[in-house]
Design an enzyme around this catalytic site. Sequence first.
Site, mmCIF file in Angstrom:
data_model
loop_
_atom_site.group_PDB
_atom_site.id
_atom_site.type_symbol
_atom_site.label_atom_id
_atom_site.label_comp_id
_atom_site.label_asym_id
_atom_site.label_seq_id
_atom_site.Cartn_x
_atom_site.Cartn_y
_atom_site.Cartn_z
ATOM 1 N N SER A 155 38.714 58.260 -44.123
ATOM 2 C CA SER A 155 38.634 59.497 -43.358
ATOM 3 C C SER A 155 39.375 59.343 -42.022
ATOM 4 O O SER A 155 40.554 58.999 -42.014
ATOM 5 C CB SER A 155 37.162 59.876 -43.156
ATOM 6 O OG SER A 155 37.011 61.177 -42.659
ATOM 7 N N ARG A 225 25.796 68.437 -37.311
ATOM 8 C CA ARG A 225 25.658 67.454 -38.378
ATOM 9 C C ARG A 225 25.370 68.118 -39.712
ATOM 10 O O ARG A 225 25.888 67.704 -40.759
ATOM 11 C CB ARG A 225 24.546 66.466 -38.038
ATOM 12 C CG ARG A 225 24.372 65.352 -39.046
ATOM 13 C CD ARG A 225 25.644 64.543 -39.201
ATOM 14 N NE ARG A 225 25.419 63.325 -39.973
ATOM 15 C CZ ARG A 225 26.362 62.444 -40.264
ATOM 16 N NH1 ARG A 225 27.606 62.669 -39.842
ATOM 17 N NH2 ARG A 225 26.107 61.359 -40.964
ATOM 18 N N ASP A 320 36.606 65.212 -53.546
ATOM 19 C CA ASP A 320 36.692 65.298 -52.085
ATOM 20 C C ASP A 320 37.496 66.550 -51.741
ATOM 21 O O ASP A 320 38.718 66.560 -51.810
ATOM 22 C CB ASP A 320 37.377 64.041 -51.541
ATOM 23 C CG ASP A 320 37.439 64.021 -50.013
ATOM 24 O OD1 ASP A 320 37.055 65.022 -49.383
ATOM 25 O OD2 ASP A 320 37.889 62.996 -49.465
ATOM 26 N N HIS A 353 33.570 63.748 -50.306
ATOM 27 C CA HIS A 353 34.221 62.944 -49.271
ATOM 28 C C HIS A 353 33.467 61.636 -49.016
ATOM 29 O O HIS A 353 34.077 60.613 -48.689
ATOM 30 C CB HIS A 353 34.313 63.757 -47.974
ATOM 31 C CG HIS A 353 35.103 63.079 -46.900
ATOM 32 N ND1 HIS A 353 36.394 62.647 -47.068
ATOM 33 C CD2 HIS A 353 34.771 62.748 -45.616
ATOM 34 C CE1 HIS A 353 36.840 62.085 -45.957
ATOM 35 N NE2 HIS A 353 35.867 62.130 -45.066
ATOM 36 N N ASP A 354 32.171 61.638 -49.188
ATOM 37 C CA ASP A 354 31.366 60.441 -48.963
ATOM 38 C C ASP A 354 31.640 59.340 -49.987
ATOM 39 O O ASP A 354 31.093 58.233 -49.860
ATOM 40 C CB ASP A 354 29.877 60.789 -48.995
ATOM 41 C CG ASP A 354 29.356 61.204 -47.619
ATOM 42 O OD1 ASP A 354 30.110 61.125 -46.647
ATOM 43 O OD2 ASP A 354 28.175 61.610 -47.548
#
Length: 380
Positions: A155, A225, A320, A353-354
């Site tokens: 990232s 968040r 992602d 994405h994680d």
Amino acid sequence: MNIPEPGIGVVSEQRMHFDIPLVSSSGTVLPAYELVYETYGSLNADKSNAILVCHALSGNHHVAGYYADNPKSVGWWDNMIGPGKPIDTDKFFVIGLNNLGGCHGSTGPSSINPETGKPYGSNFPVVTVQDWVVSQACLADRLGIKQFAAVLGGSLGGMQAIQWSLSYPERVRHVIVIAAAPHLTAENIAFNDVARNAILTDPDFHAGDFYQHGVVPTRGLRLARMLGHITYLSDDAMADKFGRSLRAGKLGYSYDIEFEIESYLRYQGDKFATYFDANTYLLMTKALDYFDPARECNGNLDHAFAAAKADFLVVSFTTDWRFSPERSREIVRSLLHNRRNVSYAEIISTHGHDSFLMQHEHYHDVMRAYLDKITMALAT
């Protein structure tokens, strides 16, 4: 006491002070600063086996291992780094650091400004990926590392790895870019702006100087968040983990938490607000927005990558959608245009994405194979 699985084991942070002024991209001068970092493994005799791990938005220097006084404090990439793991600390000397502007020990907005005796707060300069790379190079100088075997990250960390290949092409032999992009899309910038506005409009933010008021903009950080976390997950991952499950098993016909996904997001938001600094969040997201190596080359990414000399591994993940595989392929195409040696892996994963943080067999095999190639080169 629950001790983590075998790995690096107990680690401790280190601190390096720099009196050399750092002139940020914005023109603001930081007269002195400190970087907090951790190292794993041993530096070889000619200091050629060093690897720099660059962290993402909410990451820090604690990449692997755990602290003696808190065995549950396992590093954020512990599944990737350690003896016998893809980034093998029996072979490499690995460095993780907390970026300038961070909130985990390196000089940042919550640090005391020696000129005022108060936290920097709103007076801390906006820093960019380029600024971070300059400070990282200063740390490498202090450690006597003239050239990294590899610089890598996922990232925002992957963007820093790219910048290393452009700012210091002679100082890095391999660059590993994971779940990143050559610049943010308009949609990504929009997500970041909404997240920042959640913080900026929190009454407890006090224009960035909330430290002096003894408060924290908890509501803003929580919302930022929650929004960010949604974009890090895939629809499939959320469906598999939560679906439309109700906490109480039935509809409550209220605005309280009813769905399990709501409970999860609020938990993540509340937890984040207890340890992350609001000003650091603003700085990190701005660094994401500003990163664009092609900007200085009239928007031509091919021209931007002409400076690179390293070999590359670029990794993306199918689900992602925030940093899609197509964005990674843009990087690959420009590297090939410049006749760079580049390997590309597009990993099938349901984690969005994680995925770059997960222990995924194919992903880890790709990383291991590439790093084994670096190890073989070190032996010749």
